[in-house]
Design an enzyme around this catalytic site. Structure first.
Site, mmCIF file in Angstrom:
data_model
loop_
_atom_site.group_PDB
_atom_site.id
_atom_site.type_symbol
_atom_site.label_atom_id
_atom_site.label_comp_id
_atom_site.label_asym_id
_atom_site.label_seq_id
_atom_site.Cartn_x
_atom_site.Cartn_y
_atom_site.Cartn_z
ATOM 1 N N ARG A 1 42.296 54.558 46.516
ATOM 2 C CA ARG A 1 42.485 54.768 45.073
ATOM 3 C C ARG A 1 41.953 56.146 44.691
ATOM 4 N NH1 ARG A 1 39.545 50.332 41.711
ATOM 5 N NH2 ARG A 1 41.267 49.004 42.379
ATOM 6 N N ARG B 1 33.672 54.404 37.177
ATOM 7 C CA ARG B 1 35.021 54.502 37.748
ATOM 8 C C ARG B 1 35.840 55.578 37.028
ATOM 9 N NH1 ARG B 1 36.499 49.731 40.435
ATOM 10 N NH2 ARG B 1 34.653 48.811 41.389
ATOM 11 N N LYS C 1 30.266 47.650 39.010
ATOM 12 C CA LYS C 1 31.174 48.687 38.528
ATOM 13 C C LYS C 1 30.918 49.002 37.051
ATOM 14 C CE LYS C 1 34.761 46.062 39.582
ATOM 15 N NZ LYS C 1 36.076 45.397 39.684
ATOM 16 N N LYS D 1 32.869 51.057 33.638
ATOM 17 C CA LYS D 1 34.150 51.636 33.223
ATOM 18 C C LYS D 1 34.076 52.287 31.846
ATOM 19 C CE LYS D 1 36.810 48.533 36.107
ATOM 20 N NZ LYS D 1 37.844 47.491 36.192
ATOM 21 N N CYS E 1 49.107 42.919 37.531
ATOM 22 C CA CYS E 1 48.246 43.501 38.560
ATOM 23 C C CYS E 1 49.012 43.481 39.873
ATOM 24 C CB CYS E 1 46.951 42.715 38.674
ATOM 25 S SG CYS E 1 47.199 41.094 39.429
ATOM 26 N N CYS F 1 46.132 42.165 47.779
ATOM 27 C CA CYS F 1 44.838 41.859 47.165
ATOM 28 C C CYS F 1 44.210 40.624 47.812
ATOM 29 C CB CYS F 1 44.994 41.625 45.663
ATOM 30 S SG CYS F 1 43.409 41.176 44.925
ATOM 31 N N CYS G 1 44.821 36.386 39.561
ATOM 32 C CA CYS G 1 43.539 35.666 39.554
ATOM 33 C C CYS G 1 42.811 36.035 38.267
ATOM 34 C CB CYS G 1 42.712 36.012 40.800
ATOM 35 S SG CYS G 1 41.709 37.490 40.629
ATOM 36 N N CYS H 1 42.635 42.346 36.254
ATOM 37 C CA CYS H 1 43.021 43.740 36.525
ATOM 38 C C CYS H 1 44.180 44.232 35.661
ATOM 39 C CB CYS H 1 43.359 43.899 37.997
ATOM 40 S SG CYS H 1 41.985 43.466 39.070
HETATM 41 FE FE1 SRM Z 1 40.732 45.313 39.529
HETATM 42 C C1 SRM Z 1 39.035 43.850 42.037
HETATM 43 C C2 SRM Z 1 43.261 46.066 41.578
HETATM 44 C C3 SRM Z 1 42.000 47.333 37.147
HETATM 45 C C4 SRM Z 1 38.750 43.778 37.181
HETATM 46 N N1 SRM Z 1 41.035 45.064 41.498
HETATM 47 C C5 SRM Z 1 40.200 44.471 42.371
HETATM 48 C C6 SRM Z 1 40.700 44.641 43.802
HETATM 49 C C7 SRM Z 1 40.090 45.889 44.359
HETATM 50 C C8 SRM Z 1 40.507 43.424 44.732
HETATM 51 C C9 SRM Z 1 39.256 43.353 45.560
HETATM 52 O O1 SRM Z 1 38.140 43.551 45.048
HETATM 53 O O2 SRM Z 1 39.390 43.068 46.758
HETATM 54 C C10 SRM Z 1 42.216 44.812 43.531
HETATM 55 C C11 SRM Z 1 43.025 45.571 44.582
HETATM 56 C C12 SRM Z 1 44.424 45.049 44.629
HETATM 57 C C13 SRM Z 1 45.349 45.907 45.415
HETATM 58 O O3 SRM Z 1 45.856 45.445 46.455
HETATM 59 O O4 SRM Z 1 45.616 47.036 45.008
HETATM 60 C C14 SRM Z 1 42.190 45.371 42.127
HETATM 61 N N2 SRM Z 1 42.275 46.564 39.437
HETATM 62 C C15 SRM Z 1 43.271 46.670 40.353
HETATM 63 C C16 SRM Z 1 44.409 47.532 39.859
HETATM 64 C C17 SRM Z 1 45.076 48.361 40.961
HETATM 65 C C18 SRM Z 1 45.448 46.651 39.151
HETATM 66 C C19 SRM Z 1 46.760 47.322 38.847
HETATM 67 O O5 SRM Z 1 47.768 46.708 39.208
HETATM 68 O O6 SRM Z 1 46.807 48.385 38.264
HETATM 69 C C20 SRM Z 1 43.654 48.343 38.788
HETATM 70 C C21 SRM Z 1 43.042 49.590 39.349
HETATM 71 C C22 SRM Z 1 42.346 50.362 38.283
HETATM 72 C C23 SRM Z 1 41.815 51.684 38.720
HETATM 73 O O7 SRM Z 1 42.617 52.597 38.897
HETATM 74 O O8 SRM Z 1 40.600 51.821 38.861
HETATM 75 C C24 SRM Z 1 42.551 47.368 38.408
HETATM 76 N N3 SRM Z 1 40.375 45.573 37.535
HETATM 77 C C25 SRM Z 1 41.099 46.386 36.718
HETATM 78 C C26 SRM Z 1 40.810 46.078 35.356
HETATM 79 C C27 SRM Z 1 41.471 46.717 34.132
HETATM 80 C C28 SRM Z 1 40.726 47.935 33.685
HETATM 81 O O9 SRM Z 1 39.737 48.354 34.294
HETATM 82 O O10 SRM Z 1 41.154 48.498 32.696
HETATM 83 C C29 SRM Z 1 39.891 45.038 35.354
HETATM 84 C C30 SRM Z 1 39.342 44.294 34.111
HETATM 85 C C31 SRM Z 1 38.375 45.088 33.344
HETATM 86 C C32 SRM Z 1 36.987 44.853 33.843
HETATM 87 O O11 SRM Z 1 36.612 45.447 34.845
HETATM 88 O O12 SRM Z 1 36.277 44.038 33.237
HETATM 89 C C33 SRM Z 1 39.612 44.744 36.742
HETATM 90 N N4 SRM Z 1 39.110 44.077 39.600
HETATM 91 C C34 SRM Z 1 38.493 43.507 38.527
HETATM 92 C C35 SRM Z 1 37.504 42.576 39.004
HETATM 93 C C36 SRM Z 1 36.572 41.707 38.118
HETATM 94 C C37 SRM Z 1 35.364 42.466 37.708
HETATM 95 C C38 SRM Z 1 34.373 41.599 36.981
HETATM 96 O O13 SRM Z 1 33.626 42.116 36.165
HETATM 97 O O14 SRM Z 1 34.312 40.409 37.231
HETATM 98 C C39 SRM Z 1 37.584 42.580 40.413
HETATM 99 C C40 SRM Z 1 36.759 41.754 41.395
HETATM 100 C C41 SRM Z 1 35.372 42.264 41.564
HETATM 101 O O15 SRM Z 1 35.016 43.348 41.137
HETATM 102 O O16 SRM Z 1 34.605 41.511 42.175
HETATM 103 C C42 SRM Z 1 38.620 43.532 40.752
HETATM 104 FE FE1 SF4 Z 2 43.771 40.982 42.714
HETATM 105 FE FE2 SF4 Z 2 42.979 39.333 40.820
HETATM 106 FE FE3 SF4 Z 2 42.894 41.952 40.411
HETATM 107 FE FE4 SF4 Z 2 45.217 40.749 40.487
HETATM 108 S S1 SF4 Z 2 43.604 40.363 38.968
HETATM 109 S S2 SF4 Z 2 44.690 42.656 41.582
HETATM 110 S S3 SF4 Z 2 44.877 39.167 41.978
HETATM 111 S S4 SF4 Z 2 41.684 40.857 41.874
#
Ligand code: SRM
Ligand code: SF4
Length: 587
Positions: free
Chosen positions: A85, A154, A218, A220, A440, A446, A485, A489
């Protein structure tokens, strides 16, 4: 301006630290055994410890989940690969960078570019043997992947706003300054991926802002420019809402804290949370505010339980007044009173707009942000040709779309011709539902996905847009977001219709978020099978067409007519915890 990290004063003091804390502190500033693991040719993967540390370098260890069961049956290793990323503050890149990234996708990854919900690029399917070259070549393109993941700040988001170029330049500069100021200072990244070597006897490493255990979790940041809330500022740990003076100049920012969306199914102690407005700061104060908010979280965030470690829980546990006073004490001054602002939407506005300097900007809808060539829609080739011809820049939006920005009047016919040649000019002729849809990634890359998301979105859109169309609402903007899930994201809890994966083919359906991203939605149906989606939502859509008030949004309608009632707030959680301490304290 930096301050020495204080010892952790977690609210859960007394509980053992999460194991990642030791890993971070013993990693020699994010090196750990990454080099050793990369050199190990006996496996396509890396150790669990290294996979925690590579996140800080923007790299995730993954495996192809479509192949998992078959490989397990055959007694073979998982089909490992890596996701990389980029860090791209505000989502702005040059055409030369686009071309370099486009080529790299074909040569070292799965041939696609993924535009994320945080305005940056991801590569999927990078094999271990290609990982070093991939990161190295990203750096040669004057880009990097530092701190794109991990327990650090981030990618800083920022409204791309090309039509107000002076205002954009001002807010974008703040986003870049914050991003640069909060970068880890460890030279591990350059040493590992860019070819720098530690100079023997050199200065010992210091992380003046983070310390050697970085953040509990993390962190943001997003910068919004009203009336657009495209960055979903209420979902950010730290948000800036631009305040513009009477002459149209940037006067400062309302500062928000404590947003976050991740939760776990059936764990009431985890919840999405809308940020609070904490105060106002001037443009000059913005970087210092970011640092001080981050260090309060560094010192008080919960390092014992990663499900309770985000800033939103620190603020829930200790209160906004306490948090503000901690930040102000470190700043040495008080924040101003919040200024008035109003958001109208959190989606993108498509097609051409012209700024007062005569330049034009074209926002293109890209389904799930996936840039690839399909048999009948050569998006990747088209954008490559546009990058070759275009003299302005590209801007990734927070809704996974792309802006071809800063097209000079004399160049517009050529860009229009390319859009037409590849039928990109019709991409925006979609339904209001599709243009406001986001997913997402989920399966197959993922590791946390419980259900499909990106691969299911086209079918889901088709199912629901047929209902909207039949009700005469084809062109109505309604936000639809799906994730595989509950981690959030695709920011599903801020969609008027949100789908959150529960298990293969089943989703929790949430309704009723505000169209401008200022209110979370509410669980309407748990565990809904795909086959029952139309029967469940069709009647609501038809009733909306007939009974809505003038200008009433779908999200407001479902609340007014009682389909969902805002029932759960973090306050409810605290009351539940007080009543039943043992049950709520789990995990
Ligand atoms: Fe996310 C984890 C993809 C934005 C909340 N996110 C992941 C992971 C890395 C899975 C993992 O930990 O093994 C995913 C990778 C999937 C893949 O195959 O690419 C993933 N997140 C994404 C992306 C690529 C979704 C998309 O389709 O665009 C976004 C990448 C953003 C970036 O460029 O940095 C993405 N993730 C978000 C957002 C939205 C935002 O930030 O605006 C959220 C919700 C906002 C927040 O953080 O509260 C988000 N991602 C999570 C979480 C839950 C965090 C939490 O507080 O519980 C995880 C899991 C974790 O961190 O344990 C996670
Ligand atoms: Fe993976 Fe869940 Fe984030 Fe979708 S919402 S990319 S399934 S961690």
């Amino acid at each position: 301006m930096s301050s020495t990290p204080a010892p952790t004063a977690s609210p859960a003091a007394g509980k053992p630290l999460h194991k990642n804390e030791l890993l971070k502190s013993e990693s020699n500033f994010l090196r750990g055994n990454i080099l050793r693991d990369l050199a190990d040719q006996s496996t396509g993967g890396i150790t669990e410890d290294s996979s925690q540390l590579t996140k800080f370098h923007g790299i995730y260890a993954q495996d192809d989940r479509d192949l998992r069961n078959q490989l397990r049956k055959e007694g073979k290793e998982k089909a490992f690969s890596f996701m990389a990323r980029l860090r791209l503050p505000g989502g702005v890149c040059t055409t030369a960078q686009w071309l370099a990234l486009d080529r790299l996708a074909d040569e070292n990854a799965n041939g696609t570019l993924k535009l994320t919900t945080r305005q940056t690029f991801q590569y999927h399917g990078v094999l271990k043997g290609n990982l070093w070259a991939t990161i190295n070549r990203i750096n040669q393109a004057l880009l990097d992947t530092i701190a794109a993941c991990g327990d650090v700040n981030r990618n800083v988001m920022c409204n791309p706003n090309p039509e107000q170029s002076e205002l954009h330049a001002a807010v974008y500069q703040v986003a870049r300054d914050i991003s640069a100021h909060l970068l880890p200072r460890s030279s591990a990244y350059h040493e590992l991926w860019v070819g720098d070597h530690l100079v023997g006897g050199g200065e010992p490493e210091v992380e003046p802002i983070y310390g050697k255990t970085y953040l509990p979790r993390k962190f943001k940041i997003g910068v919004a420019v009203p009336p657009s809330n495209d960055v979903d500022v209420y979902s950010q740990d730290l948000g800036y809402i631009a305040v513009v003076d009477a002459s149209g100049k940037l006067a400062g920012f309302n500062v928000t804290v404590g947003g976050g969306l991740g939760m776990s199914h059936n764990q009431i102690e985890t919840f999405p949370r809308i940020a609070d407005v904490m105060g106002f700061c001037t443009v000059e104060q913005a970087v210092a505010v970011a640092e001080k908010v981050l260090v309060v979280q560094r010192d008080y965030g919960d390092r014992t339980d990663r499900k309770h470690a985000r800033l939103k829980y620190t603020i829930e546990d200790r209160g906004l007044a306490w948090f503000r006073s901690e930040v102000e004490a470190r700043l040495g001054y008080r924040l101003g009173a919040p200024r008035a602002f109003a958001f109208t939407h959190n989606g993108d506005r498509y097609g051409w707009v012209r700024s007062h300097d005569g330049r034009s900007h074209f926002t293109l809808f890209i389904m799930s942000g996936r840039v690839r060539d399909d048999a009948d829609y050569k998006l990747k080739t088209a954008l490559r040709e546009i990058a070759l011809a275009h003299k302005g820049d590209f801007r990734l939006t927070a809704n996974q779309n792309l802006i071809i920005a800063n097209v000079a009047p004399e160049d517009r016919p050529q860009i229009e011709a390319l859009l037409k040649k590849y039928r990109l000019d019709t991409a925006n002729d979609a339904s209001g539902l599709k243009l406001n849809a986001m997913s997402c990634v989920a399966l197959p890359t993922c590791g946390l996905a419980l259900a499909e998301s990106e691969r299911y979105l086209p079918e889901l859109v088709q199912l629901l847009e047929a209902e909207f169309e039949a009700a005469g609402l084809r062109h109505d903007d309604v936000t639809l977001r799906i994730t595989g899930c509950p981690n959030g994201c695709g920011r599903p809890y801020l969609a008027e219709i949100g789908f959150v994966g529960k298990s293969p083919g089943k989703y929790n359906v949430y309704l009723g978020a505000a169209f401008n991203g200022s209110r979370l939605n509410i669980l309407y149906k748990a565990n809904l099978p795909e086959t029952e989606i139309v029967a469940t939502l069709g009647p609501i859509i038809r009733r909306y067409a007939v009974e809505r008030l003038a200008g009433e949004r779908f999200g407001d309608f479902v609340i007014r007519t009682g389909y969902v009632t805002p029932t759960f707030t973090p306050q409810d959680f605290h009351e539940a915890k007080a009543a039943k301490p043992a049950a709520a304290a789990g995990s």
